[in-house]
Design an enzyme around this catalytic site. Structure first.
Site, short mmCIF file in Angstrom:
data_model
loop_
_atom_site.label_atom_id
_atom_site.label_comp_id
_atom_site.label_asym_id
_atom_site.label_seq_id
_atom_site.Cartn_x
_atom_site.Cartn_y
_atom_site.Cartn_z
N LYS A 88 -24.93 -13.37 -32.19
CA LYS A 88 -24.71 -14.39 -31.15
C LYS A 88 -24.03 -13.78 -29.93
CE LYS A 88 -21.04 -17.34 -31.15
NZ LYS A 88 -20.44 -17.38 -29.81
N ARG A 143 -18.78 -22.05 -23.66
CA ARG A 143 -18.02 -21.26 -22.69
C ARG A 143 -18.79 -20.06 -22.17
NH1 ARG A 143 -13.00 -20.08 -21.98
NH2 ARG A 143 -13.52 -17.89 -21.91
N ARG A 190 -7.83 -20.13 -23.04
CA ARG A 190 -9.00 -19.31 -22.71
C ARG A 190 -9.38 -19.34 -21.23
NH1 ARG A 190 -13.30 -19.59 -27.57
NH2 ARG A 190 -13.74 -17.50 -26.87
N ASP A 202 -12.60 -13.19 -34.97
CA ASP A 202 -13.68 -14.04 -35.49
C ASP A 202 -13.84 -13.94 -37.01
OD1 ASP A 202 -14.21 -15.01 -32.99
OD2 ASP A 202 -16.02 -13.84 -32.65
N VAL A 234 -4.98 -12.50 -30.77
CA VAL A 234 -5.96 -12.62 -29.66
C VAL A 234 -5.92 -14.01 -29.03
CG1 VAL A 234 -8.39 -12.42 -29.01
CG2 VAL A 234 -7.43 -10.86 -30.71
N ARG A 279 -23.76 -23.74 -33.80
CA ARG A 279 -23.69 -22.97 -32.55
C ARG A 279 -23.81 -21.48 -32.84
NH1 ARG A 279 -18.46 -23.25 -30.05
NH2 ARG A 279 -19.45 -21.53 -28.99
C1 UD1 Z 1 -15.45 -13.35 -27.04
C2 UD1 Z 1 -16.36 -13.84 -28.13
C3 UD1 Z 1 -15.57 -14.63 -29.18
C4 UD1 Z 1 -14.39 -13.80 -29.68
C5 UD1 Z 1 -13.57 -13.24 -28.52
C6 UD1 Z 1 -12.50 -12.26 -28.96
C7 UD1 Z 1 -18.46 -14.10 -26.99
C8 UD1 Z 1 -19.51 -15.01 -26.46
N1 UD1 Z 1 -17.39 -14.67 -27.55
O1 UD1 Z 1 -14.90 -14.51 -26.40
O2 UD1 Z 1 -16.43 -14.94 -30.26
O3 UD1 Z 1 -13.55 -14.61 -30.48
O4 UD1 Z 1 -14.43 -12.54 -27.59
O5 UD1 Z 1 -13.06 -11.23 -29.71
O6 UD1 Z 1 -18.61 -12.90 -26.95
N2 UD1 Z 1 -8.29 -13.95 -21.33
C9 UD1 Z 1 -7.56 -14.12 -20.18
N3 UD1 Z 1 -8.21 -14.19 -18.98
C10 UD1 Z 1 -9.57 -14.06 -18.87
C11 UD1 Z 1 -10.31 -13.86 -20.03
C12 UD1 Z 1 -9.65 -13.81 -21.26
O7 UD1 Z 1 -6.34 -14.24 -20.23
O8 UD1 Z 1 -10.10 -14.12 -17.77
C13 UD1 Z 1 -7.62 -13.89 -22.65
C14 UD1 Z 1 -8.02 -15.04 -23.56
O9 UD1 Z 1 -7.28 -16.20 -23.32
C15 UD1 Z 1 -7.76 -14.46 -24.93
C16 UD1 Z 1 -8.08 -12.97 -24.73
O10 UD1 Z 1 -8.06 -12.75 -23.34
O11 UD1 Z 1 -6.42 -14.60 -25.29
C17 UD1 Z 1 -9.42 -12.53 -25.29
O12 UD1 Z 1 -10.43 -13.40 -24.84
P1 UD1 Z 1 -11.92 -12.89 -24.53
O13 UD1 Z 1 -12.12 -11.53 -25.09
O14 UD1 Z 1 -12.17 -13.09 -23.08
O15 UD1 Z 1 -12.77 -13.92 -25.35
P2 UD1 Z 1 -14.21 -14.38 -24.97
O16 UD1 Z 1 -14.88 -13.29 -24.20
O17 UD1 Z 1 -14.18 -15.74 -24.40
#
Ligand code: UD1
Length: 420
Positions: free
Chosen positions: A22, A93, A122, A306, A328, A398
């Site tokens: 996914k 998202r 997030r 995950d 995380v 999903r």
């Molecule tokens: C992706 C995965 C999700 C997984 C996560 C962490 C996809 C579609 N989803 O989610 O399944 O659980 O990685 O391995 O690939 N953060 C910020 N600012 C930002 C972006 C992120 O502060 O602009 C923080 C988030 O709040 C979180 C951390 O960074 O605490 C990691 O999030 P992130 O790696 O961005 O998760 P996703 O990419 O949304």
């Protein structure tokens, strides 16, 4: 809305095939927008998040052709709209992933601020700051991210936090920027590497994907290309944990064991015998109860967030006491109260759960909250005495393809019914 009725009936046994990932297919489908012509993506899992992404690409004006062997052709040459609307983004998202490609290729995008799993705040500030550093003009208005740009310009982007989709968005945008972009503190997840492989096939010049520093030399244009999506390491891990928790013996096929080394190490530590080849792994508990293992989640190559919920279940029925630390995401323990209703002995303190293994869980009505938490409830139901009803399974759909069919193949007693 559907519910799952599950009756625990002993060890899982048999073979199960893993679908495309996914978290790889979503950025790859978004990346098709960067090309001048069509790409053919194969090993596409049949998931609600994929359907949502295709609906989004269709709304932008892409021509989509699906064949029955999990292959999708996306032709972006007829794009005439640059908006990802709230109704689509709120359910997923990852829709934010079209932002980088649209701005880089078409100089404009409107993407609703995301919804998706309710696991912490997030934010998407790093996506926005990075695109601004590449030269995009971005405003937040009426719940939308509104971006405009001429040709983007390469830059050095130092990310404060490791973000998977943030890295992917900026990587995609940088492929068409003028000059060099360096992404520092980049996510190293196998899904980022798979995206980079596809982009490279399209003509992008990328080095360092899979390390903490990615270099991108921008090119003038990209061409559509064929790509086969990497197997899902989280689905793989979920079936292996289910096998371990039920004291079973399961062989997982069409996967890449080297993408889940830490998870396999933890399963071994819990007492599992593992045998593996290049694209398969077999777990045998030899009928024994698992032993408790401590877990701390962190970005790849460390233990994946995950897989945290599934290991909570393994520890719930394991011999001994364990600690699970979630670093995380905040608020990613919604499954704990549901597991406690099934008899698990757990205690949450901030980002840490302490688990005292119990010998049995008891079936109960439970509610799926987010995607991986839902998978953990199925695993819990498989080891519980009596019947468990899991409601709100749309979360599971999903991200897991035909999950009840796959579990049934392994001997589980699991039925889907409409929940009115
Ligand atoms: C992706 C995965 C999700 C997984 C996560 C962490 C996809 C579609 N989803 O989610 O399944 O659980 O990685 O391995 O690939 N953060 C910020 N600012 C930002 C972006 C992120 O502060 O602009 C923080 C988030 O709040 C979180 C951390 O960074 O605490 C990691 O999030 P992130 O790696 O961005 O998760 P996703 O990419 O949304």
């Amino acid at each position: 809305m559907d519910k799952l009725l599950i009756t625990g009936n002993g060890p899982l046994q048999g073979d199960v095939r893993i679908s495309g990932a996914k978290n790889a297919v979503l950025p790859i489908l978004a990346a098709t927008l960067l090309a001048n012509n069509a790409s053919t993506i194969s090993n596409v899992p049949h998931l609600n998040d994929v359907t949502t992404t295709m609906a989004l690409l269709g709304r932008l004006g892409c021509q989509l052709t699906m064949t029955d062997n999990m292959q999708v052709e996306v032709d972006p040459s007829s794009i005439n709209d640059y908006t990802a609307a709230y109704e689509l983004v709120r359910t997923m998202r990852a829709s934010i992933l079209v932002l980088g490609p649209l701005v880089a290729r078409y100089g404009q995008a409107q993407v609703s601020l995301p919804g998706g799993c309710a696991i912490g705040a997030r934010p998407v500030n790093l996506h926005i700051d990075g695109l601004r550093a590449l030269g995009a003009d971005i405003r937040i208005e009426d719940g939308y991210i509104r971006a405009r740009a001429g040709r983007l310009k390469g830059a050095r982007l130092a990310l404060d936090t490791v973000t998977v989709t943030g890295t992917e968005n900026l990587l995609m945008a940088a492929t068409l920027a003028r000059g060099e972009t360096v992404i520092e503190n980049a996510a190293r997840e196998p899904e980022v590497v798979d995206l980079a492989r596809y982009l490279t096939r399209m003509g992008a010049q990328i080095s360092g994907a899979g390390t903490g520093t990615i270099h991108v030399q921008g090119v003038d244009e990209l061409q559509g290309a064929p790509h086969r999506v990497v197997p899902d390491r989280i689905e793989t891990g979920t079936f292996l944990v289910a096998a371990a928790a039920t004291r079973g013996k399961v062989r997982v096929l069409d996967t890449v064991p080297e993408n889940l080394t830490v998870v396999l190490d933890k399963l071994r530590e819990s007492g599992a015998s593992l045998t593996q080849g290049e694209d398969w792994v077999e777990l045998d508990m030899n009928g024994e109860r698992p032993r408790a293992v401590n877990i701390t989640t962190a970005p790849f190559p460390d233990f994946p967030t995950d897989m945290q919920a599934q290991f909570c279940v393994l520890n719930a029925v394991a011999e001994g006491k364990s600690r699970i630390v979630e670093t995380v995401f905040e608020n990613r323990f919604m499954h704990i109260s549901e597991l406690m209703r099934m008899g698990a002995a757990m205690d949450i303190d901030g980002n840490t759960v302490t688990v005292n293994g119990v010998s049995r869980l008891k079936g109960a009505p439970v509610m799926a909250t987010d995607l991986r938490a839902s998978a953990s409830l199925i695993v819990a139901a498989l080891v519980a005495d009596g019947e468990t009803t899991v409601r709100r399974v749309y979360h599971i759909d999903r991200g897991y393809e035909r999950i009840e069919e796959k579990f049934r193949q392994l001997g589980a007693q699991i039925e889907r019914e409409p929940d009115n």
